[in-house]
Design an enzyme around this catalytic site. Structure first.
Site, PDB file in Angstrom:
ATOM      1  NE  ARG A 146      21.390 -25.226 -33.051  1.00  0.00           N
ATOM      2  CZ  ARG A 146      20.733 -24.078 -32.910  1.00  0.00           C
ATOM      3  NH1 ARG A 146      19.782 -23.753 -33.759  1.00  0.00           N
ATOM      4  NH2 ARG A 146      21.042 -23.253 -31.919  1.00  0.00           N
ATOM      5  CB  THR A 169      20.420 -22.565 -24.549  1.00  0.00           C
ATOM      6  OG1 THR A 169      19.318 -21.718 -24.911  1.00  0.00           O
ATOM      7  CG2 THR A 169      19.886 -23.843 -23.912  1.00  0.00           C
ATOM      8  CE1 TYR A 196      12.407 -25.735 -30.026  1.00  0.00           C
ATOM      9  CE2 TYR A 196      12.283 -27.107 -31.989  1.00  0.00           C
ATOM     10  CZ  TYR A 196      12.571 -25.893 -31.387  1.00  0.00           C
ATOM     11  OH  TYR A 196      13.020 -24.838 -32.153  1.00  0.00           O
ATOM     12  CB  THR A 256      10.369 -22.303 -22.537  1.00  0.00           C
ATOM     13  OG1 THR A 256      11.151 -22.489 -21.363  1.00  0.00           O
ATOM     14  CG2 THR A 256      10.912 -21.108 -23.317  1.00  0.00           C
ATOM     15  NE  ARG A 294       1.155  -6.385 -18.739  1.00  0.00           N
ATOM     16  CZ  ARG A 294       1.333  -7.713 -18.662  1.00  0.00           C
ATOM     17  NH1 ARG A 294       0.285  -8.520 -18.659  1.00  0.00           N
ATOM     18  NH2 ARG A 294       2.547  -8.220 -18.585  1.00  0.00           N
TER      19      ARG A 294
END
Length: 347
Positions: free
Chosen positions: A196, A45, A155, A102, A116
């Site tokens: 949006r 995206t 989401y 994700t 790390r």
């Protein structure tokens, strides 16, 4: 509680989702502060055009990768901002499984990377964790009203799960994690087709098409200009000590979608009319952040009013949306900005 010991130092900062709308503005801001920026983006995206001006910058490095498959970086990292996730319903619903992964697997990979490298970590969460809220305005201690099985769950619940993972890493002192809950953000570099409401209305107006509103248009949102948001993200990353809880970043000015559409029409004179369609499932009716914690902890509050930010956004879209432009008023009347105090409960 983990504390920062590197304030004022020039750092190497990884921005996941750095080619996206918000991420690219964050990359700009960090570079302007003298930091080295590693931009990680899969371009699912995000847009190469957003970071093209940075490609030859001596302190910028582009890494094309999906955070679900990213396990290490071949240089030291001091901070990680995780903005890597589709953020509009049409985008995150296009591949809901990948959206959830994700949020969870990708965030986990970045947290382990931060561990790390002993890097501080900022997780971009969302006002969507409040769902269709039964409390108004939304405070950080409100637990939300979210459907775990609806079309937005990939989401909403993905971001809630990411928050849980972040705070587990913080509580066990493994990573210095900060979590921001972002409310509706707008500004230049929004994708014309990202779905949006701000970009939808502006693109439709510029194209001379009817402006599409879902529902009655009396549902509300609070719109924060991207530069204000980025300033808040950086302040949250740098604040010491770690707040230890989520922080809302958004503009508490509350507008109906009808008011937003009227402002767009006042800035883009067209023959367009407003058309109404059914409201999507689980779409929130009201949205307004309580930003008392941001004010108290970060000394942050937004400074760009909607009328000003919307004008900048319209100007941006006029440069990227193809087609003939409707004539502008030679002396446009200023867009009327409604009150920014809470609306009556019945609105």
């Amino acid at each position: 509680m983990l504390q920062r010991t590197d304030r004022g130092k020039k750092k190497t900062i990884l921005v996941a989702g750095g080619a996206g709308f918000v991420g690219s503005h964050l990359c700009d801001a960090l570079l302007s502060r003298g930091h080295r920026v590693l931009c990680v983006d899969s371009y699912l995206t995000g847009s190469k055009a957003n970071v093209l001006p940075l490609q030859n910058h001596p302190r910028f490095r582009m890494i094309e990768a999906d955070i679900c498959e990213l396990h290490d970086i071949d240089e030291p990292v001091d901070e990680i901002y995780n903005l890597a996730c589709a953020a509009s319903p049409p985008q995150y619903q296009a591949d809901p499984v990948h959206t959830m992964m994700t949020c969870v697997l990708g965030t986990g990979n970045l947290l382990f990377l931060a561990e790390r490298h002993s890097a501080a970590f900022l997780q971009a969460s969302t006002s969507e964790v409040y769902g269709d809220p039964e409390e108004h305005p939304q405070r950080e201690d409100y637990r939300g009203n979210v459907s775990c099985t609806g079309p937005r769950a990939c989401y909403d619940e993905g971001k809630r799960a990411a928050e849980a993972l972040c705070f587990d890493m913080l509580r066990t002192s493994r990573v210095d994690v900060r979590v921001v809950r972002i409310f509706n953000t707008y500004g230049p570099r929004m994708a014309p087709d990202d779905g949006r409401i701000v970009s939808n209305l502006i693109v439709q107006a510029l194209s001379g098409e009817p402006l599409t509103i879902y529902g009655t248009g009396e549902q509300t949102r609070s719109f924060c200009f991207v530069s204000d948001l980025v300033a808040g993200l950086i302040r949250l990353m740098e604040v010491d000590p770690n707040p230890g809880h989520p922080v809302n970043i958004g503009n508490p000015g509350e507008f109906t979608i009808n008011q937003l559409a009227e402002m767009v029409l006042s800035m883009v004179p067209t023959a367009s009319r407003i058309v109404y369609h059914p409201l999507p499932k689980d779409d929130p009716q009201r949205r307004r952040p309580d930003i008392d914690k941001a004010k108290e902890l970060l000394g942050w509050e937004p400074g760009v009013p909607l009328s000003e930010g919307l004008r900048q956004t319209v100007d941006y879209f006029m440069s990227v949306v193809p087609g003939e432009r409707p004539p502008r008023h030679t002396a446009p009347a200023p867009a009327k900005e409604p009150q920014t105090s809470p609306l009556p409960m019945g609105a």
